[in-house]
Motif scaffolding. Structure first.
Motif, PDB file in Angstrom:
ATOM      1  N   GLY A  19       1.091 -17.551  -0.523  1.00 33.26           N
ATOM      2  CA  GLY A  19       2.501 -17.021  -1.415  1.00 33.26           C
ATOM      3  C   GLY A  19       2.321 -15.657  -1.406  1.00 33.26           C
ATOM      4  N   PRO A  20       3.130 -14.872  -2.090  1.00 29.91           N
ATOM      5  CA  PRO A  20       3.335 -13.501  -2.173  1.00 29.91           C
ATOM      6  C   PRO A  20       2.145 -12.689  -2.727  1.00 29.91           C
ATOM      7  CG  PRO A  20       5.467 -14.641  -2.780  1.00 29.91           C
ATOM      8  CD  PRO A  20       4.140 -15.564  -2.709  1.00 29.91           C
ATOM      9  N   ASP A  21       1.619 -13.416  -3.679  1.00 29.92           N
ATOM     10  CA  ASP A  21       0.220 -12.710  -4.137  1.00 29.92           C
ATOM     11  C   ASP A  21      -0.779 -12.742  -3.193  1.00 29.92           C
ATOM     12  OD1 ASP A  21       1.593 -12.431  -6.590  1.00 29.92           O
ATOM     13  OD2 ASP A  21       0.594 -14.341  -7.401  1.00 29.92           O
ATOM     14  N   ALA A  22      -1.036 -13.590  -2.304  1.00 27.58           N
ATOM     15  CA  ALA A  22      -1.968 -13.741  -1.309  1.00 27.58           C
ATOM     16  C   ALA A  22      -1.720 -12.417  -0.066  1.00 27.58           C
ATOM     17  CB  ALA A  22      -2.179 -15.094  -0.808  1.00 27.58           C
ATOM     18  N   ALA A  23      -0.289 -12.491   0.289  1.00 32.06           N
ATOM     19  CA  ALA A  23       0.062 -11.797   1.139  1.00 32.06           C
ATOM     20  C   ALA A  23      -0.331 -10.321   1.029  1.00 32.06           C
ATOM     21  CB  ALA A  23       1.515 -11.822   1.525  1.00 32.06           C
ATOM     22  N   GLY A  24      -0.151  -9.725  -0.300  1.00 28.23           N
ATOM     23  CA  GLY A  24      -0.454  -8.355  -0.263  1.00 28.23           C
ATOM     24  C   GLY A  24       0.368  -7.199   0.273  1.00 28.23           C
ATOM     25  N   GLY A  25      -0.002  -5.969   0.437  1.00 22.88           N
ATOM     26  CA  GLY A  25       0.907  -4.969   1.187  1.00 22.88           C
ATOM     27  C   GLY A  25       0.492  -4.684   2.523  1.00 22.88           C
ATOM     28  N   ALA A  26       0.472  -3.529   3.049  1.00 20.25           N
ATOM     29  CA  ALA A  26      -0.044  -3.093   4.211  1.00 20.25           C
ATOM     30  C   ALA A  26      -1.489  -3.055   4.475  1.00 20.25           C
ATOM     31  CB  ALA A  26       0.529  -1.629   4.582  1.00 20.25           C
ATOM     32  N   PRO A  27      -2.388  -2.799   3.638  1.00 20.63           N
ATOM     33  CA  PRO A  27      -3.678  -2.655   3.735  1.00 20.63           C
ATOM     34  C   PRO A  27      -4.287  -4.101   4.094  1.00 20.63           C
ATOM     35  CG  PRO A  27      -3.190  -1.264   1.797  1.00 20.63           C
ATOM     36  CD  PRO A  27      -2.069  -2.107   2.333  1.00 20.63           C
ATOM     37  N   VAL A  28      -3.735  -5.200   3.470  1.00 22.44           N
ATOM     38  CA  VAL A  28      -4.041  -6.349   3.710  1.00 22.44           C
ATOM     39  C   VAL A  28      -3.843  -6.986   5.093  1.00 22.44           C
ATOM     40  CG1 VAL A  28      -3.817  -8.935   3.137  1.00 22.44           C
ATOM     41  CG2 VAL A  28      -3.968  -7.237   1.237  1.00 22.44           C
ATOM     42  N   MET A  29      -2.545  -6.463   5.731  1.00 18.64           N
ATOM     43  CA  MET A  29      -2.177  -6.860   7.099  1.00 18.64           C
ATOM     44  C   MET A  29      -3.156  -5.957   8.042  1.00 18.64           C
ATOM     45  SD  MET A  29       0.077  -8.918   6.615  1.00 18.64           S
ATOM     46  CE  MET A  29       0.336  -9.246   8.250  1.00 18.64           C
ATOM     47  N   VAL A  30      -3.349  -4.869   7.621  1.00 16.66           N
ATOM     48  CA  VAL A  30      -4.477  -4.107   8.378  1.00 16.66           C
ATOM     49  C   VAL A  30      -5.607  -4.833   8.467  1.00 16.66           C
ATOM     50  CG1 VAL A  30      -5.641  -2.097   8.912  1.00 16.66           C
ATOM     51  CG2 VAL A  30      -3.313  -1.642   8.069  1.00 16.66           C
ATOM     52  N   LEU A  31      -6.174  -5.216   7.501  1.00 20.14           N
ATOM     53  CA  LEU A  31      -7.456  -6.027   7.596  1.00 20.14           C
ATOM     54  C   LEU A  31      -7.316  -7.090   8.378  1.00 20.14           C
ATOM     55  CD1 LEU A  31      -8.559  -5.477   3.872  1.00 20.14           C
ATOM     56  CD2 LEU A  31      -9.407  -4.243   5.811  1.00 20.14           C
ATOM     57  N   VAL A  32      -6.156  -8.162   8.355  1.00 17.42           N
ATOM     58  CA  VAL A  32      -6.191  -9.206   9.087  1.00 17.42           C
ATOM     59  C   VAL A  32      -6.047  -8.778  10.527  1.00 17.42           C
ATOM     60  CG1 VAL A  32      -4.264 -11.083   9.347  1.00 17.42           C
ATOM     61  CG2 VAL A  32      -5.013 -10.339   7.267  1.00 17.42           C
ATOM     62  N   TRP A  33      -5.252  -7.937  10.928  1.00 12.98           N
ATOM     63  CA  TRP A  33      -5.357  -7.327  12.322  1.00 12.98           C
ATOM     64  C   TRP A  33      -6.671  -6.881  12.787  1.00 12.98           C
ATOM     65  CZ3 TRP A  33      -4.428  -1.553  13.668  1.00 12.98           C
ATOM     66  CH2 TRP A  33      -3.779  -1.437  14.892  1.00 12.98           C
ATOM     67  N   GLY A  34      -7.490  -6.258  11.940  1.00 16.52           N
ATOM     68  CA  GLY A  34      -8.752  -5.861  12.349  1.00 16.52           C
ATOM     69  C   GLY A  34      -9.687  -6.978  12.490  1.00 16.52           C
ATOM     70  N   ALA A  35      -9.365  -7.898  11.581  1.00 12.99           N
ATOM     71  CA  ALA A  35     -10.359  -9.198  11.528  1.00 12.99           C
ATOM     72  C   ALA A  35     -10.221  -9.877  12.973  1.00 12.99           C
ATOM     73  CB  ALA A  35     -10.320  -9.996  10.469  1.00 12.99           C
ATOM     74  N   ALA A  36      -8.884 -10.042  13.240  1.00 15.82           N
ATOM     75  CA  ALA A  36      -8.384 -10.753  14.609  1.00 15.82           C
ATOM     76  C   ALA A  36      -9.130  -9.856  15.736  1.00 15.82           C
ATOM     77  CB  ALA A  36      -7.040 -10.773  14.882  1.00 15.82           C
ATOM     78  N   ALA A  37      -9.028  -8.393  15.854  1.00 16.06           N
ATOM     79  CA  ALA A  37      -9.831  -7.732  16.669  1.00 16.06           C
ATOM     80  C   ALA A  37     -11.225  -7.844  16.779  1.00 16.06           C
ATOM     81  CB  ALA A  37      -9.516  -6.233  16.574  1.00 16.06           C
ATOM     82  N   ALA A  38     -11.798  -8.200  15.798  1.00 11.36           N
ATOM     83  CA  ALA A  38     -13.209  -8.278  15.591  1.00 11.36           C
ATOM     84  C   ALA A  38     -13.722  -9.846  16.233  1.00 11.36           C
ATOM     85  CB  ALA A  38     -13.895  -8.464  14.091  1.00 11.36           C
ATOM     86  N   LEU A  39     -12.536 -10.745  15.956  1.00  8.20           N
ATOM     87  CA  LEU A  39     -12.978 -12.112  16.729  1.00  8.20           C
ATOM     88  C   LEU A  39     -12.900 -11.594  18.255  1.00  8.20           C
ATOM     89  CD1 LEU A  39     -12.918 -15.039  16.851  1.00  8.20           C
ATOM     90  CD2 LEU A  39     -10.617 -15.014  16.506  1.00  8.20           C
ATOM     91  N   ALA A  40     -12.018 -10.873  18.772  1.00  5.29           N
ATOM     92  CA  ALA A  40     -11.739 -10.571  20.199  1.00  5.29           C
ATOM     93  C   ALA A  40     -13.018  -9.833  20.740  1.00  5.29           C
ATOM     94  CB  ALA A  40     -10.471  -9.875  20.377  1.00  5.29           C
TER      95      ALA A  40
END
Length: 454
Positions: free
Chosen positions: A206-227
């Motif tokens: 939901g909207p509360d979990a989605a957060g703003g740009a910093p949360v999306m950056v962390l998701v992006w970086g977590a995916a990079a860590a998996l790679a």
């Protein structure tokens, strides 16, 4: 750089697991010519396949980076997107610096090395990328903590993920240098899939979990860590940060000059952009930004072909000069042809389609497209010769060529702006870009024939 003298690492030869006469506490700093060669003359069919996979990887990688920009732009207000753009610009600069300082020697000095020697080098190169990411990341978190607010939180988030982003990029260039670009494609697909899963999970929350740009950056970086973890399995090595300094200094002829080259060229271009933004009108800046957006795929293709060409030419150092020169021209021709064809598509598109892409900016951008096509052909022509010079280890020479033209990269477009507005900016770039071609072509022929004689 004189005649046929190789610009290989000029420090003492040290190694880990090799028999070049040093201890196990260091990494290999010896010329690739001293290492056991592995398939120095790959087949043409294999070369074409590798080129194709390198281009595919560039599409996937660029798509992943573009996706994070588009997703955040749609989720947040302009102020927060601007804050993210600042953090992302820093990442774009640092990843270029990491390629120059950490992974460049892999494609130049180790492209034909035996597997064991290459893995030793890959450990050190990825270790330097990790150290650079940690240092820059810590700095971003410190600055972000002081600034606070929306800019501060975005800088902190980018600082947290910076090590993973740089090491993932290091695995990509390790794959290119080894002549296995399919590994890079797989790694980037893992990154893209991980980011997709993270975005879906945020959407479910939901909207509360989605957060703003910093949360999306962390998701992006977590995916990079998996790679990154996948890359460790692909190459069967772990990054060795303790060997970062030895890698940089042991290959200072490559890393030093390529880092200096990156800093000077980027500094001139970024300064020129800032001056144009300060002096020019918002409409002019928007039109130039529109050109960059439309023509970005041709830049990505040039990067992909350069990533492929450098290690391929390095593996063919002993080939006849005529073959090297012909192949360099083929690489340049591919970049020029793709750039021209891509630009022509937008020149003949209906205005309604262009307006749908760029809005009110389309009208002025469209007026500049033909000039932009001519301007882009200049750097495109230099791609092949530059790839050969890098592959031959002539980084000192490429640095001096670029350094000579750096003041003109700054002055050309700014002078053009003052004399002719938006068209003057592009004409200034045309003059500077095309003026660089004769030195690149002259040095291509000179260095290729020097190898023939040597």
């Amino acid at each position: 750089m004189s005649g046929s003298r190789w610009a290989y690492p000029d420090g003492p030869a040290v190694t880990d697991g090799l028999t070049i006469g040093a201890t196990r506490e260091h990494i290999a700093a010896a010329p690739a010519a001293d290492l056991p060669a592995a398939d120095p003359y790959p087949s043409r069919s294999r070369g074409r396949i590798n080129a194709l996979w390198t281009i595919v990887d560039q599409v996937v990688s660029s798509g992943t980076n573009a996706a994070i920009n588009f997703i955040i732009a749609r989720r947040v207000d302009p102020t927060e997107f601007g804050a993210f753009a600042i953090a992302y610009t820093i990442f774009a600069i640092v990843v270029g610096l990491s390629r120059a300082a950490a992974t460049a020697p892999l494609g130049i000095s180790y492209a034909a090395a035996a597997p064991a020697a290459f893995r030793t080098a890959a450990r050190a190169a990825s270790g330097l990328a990790l150290v650079l990411g940690a240092v820059v990341g810590a700095g971003l978190m410190a600055v972000g903590g002081v600034l606070k607010g929306v800019v501060g939180t975005n800088l902190i988030a980018m600082g947290v993920v910076m090590p993973a982003l740089l090491v993932q990029d290091a695995w990509r260039y390790t794959s290119f240098a080894q002549g296995r670009p399919l590994r890079a494609v797989v790694n980037d697909l893992v990154w893209a899939a991980g980011m997709g899963v993270g975005i879906v999970l945020l959407a479910i929350g939901g909207p509360d979990a989605a957060g703003g740009a910093p949360v999306m950056v962390l998701v992006w970086g977590a995916a990079a860590a998996l790679a990154v973890l996948v890359g460790i399995g692909q190459h069967r090595v772990w990054p060795a940060p303790r060997r970062a300094l030895a890698w940089f200094t042991g290959h200072r002829e490559t890393t030093g000059f390529m880092t200096a080259e990156f800093v000077t060229v980027q500094g001139a271009q970024q300064t020129s952009t800032l001056i144009i933004a300060a002096v020019g009108s918002p409409a002019l800046v928007g039109a130039l930004r529109g050109l960059q957006t439309l023509l970005a795929p041709t830049t990505n293709l040039a990067v992909a072909l350069m990533s492929f060409a450098i290690p391929e030419f390095a593996r063919r150092r002993g080939a006849p000069a005529r073959r090297i020169i012909r192949a360099a021209y083929v690489v340049s021709a591919l970049v020029v042809a793709s750039s021209v064809l891509w630009t022509l598509i937008f020149l003949i598109l209906p205005d309604d389609f262009g307006t749908a892409l760029l809005g009110d900016t389309w009208s002025q951008t469209h007026e500049l497209l033909l000039l932009a096509m001519i301007a882009q052909a200049g750097p495109a022509l230099a791609v092949g010769p530059a790839a050969v010079l890098y592959a031959f280890g002539r980084t000192r020479l490429t640095f001096w060529i670029n350094l000579f033209f750096t003041p003109f990269l700054l002055a050309g477009p700014v002078t053009g702006l003052l004399l002719g507005g938006a068209k003057g900016v592009i004409i200034g770039n045309i003059i500077v870009f095309w003026a660089t071609i004769p030195p690149w072509i002259y040095q291509l022929h000179k260095q290729a024939h020097a190898v023939d004689r040597g």
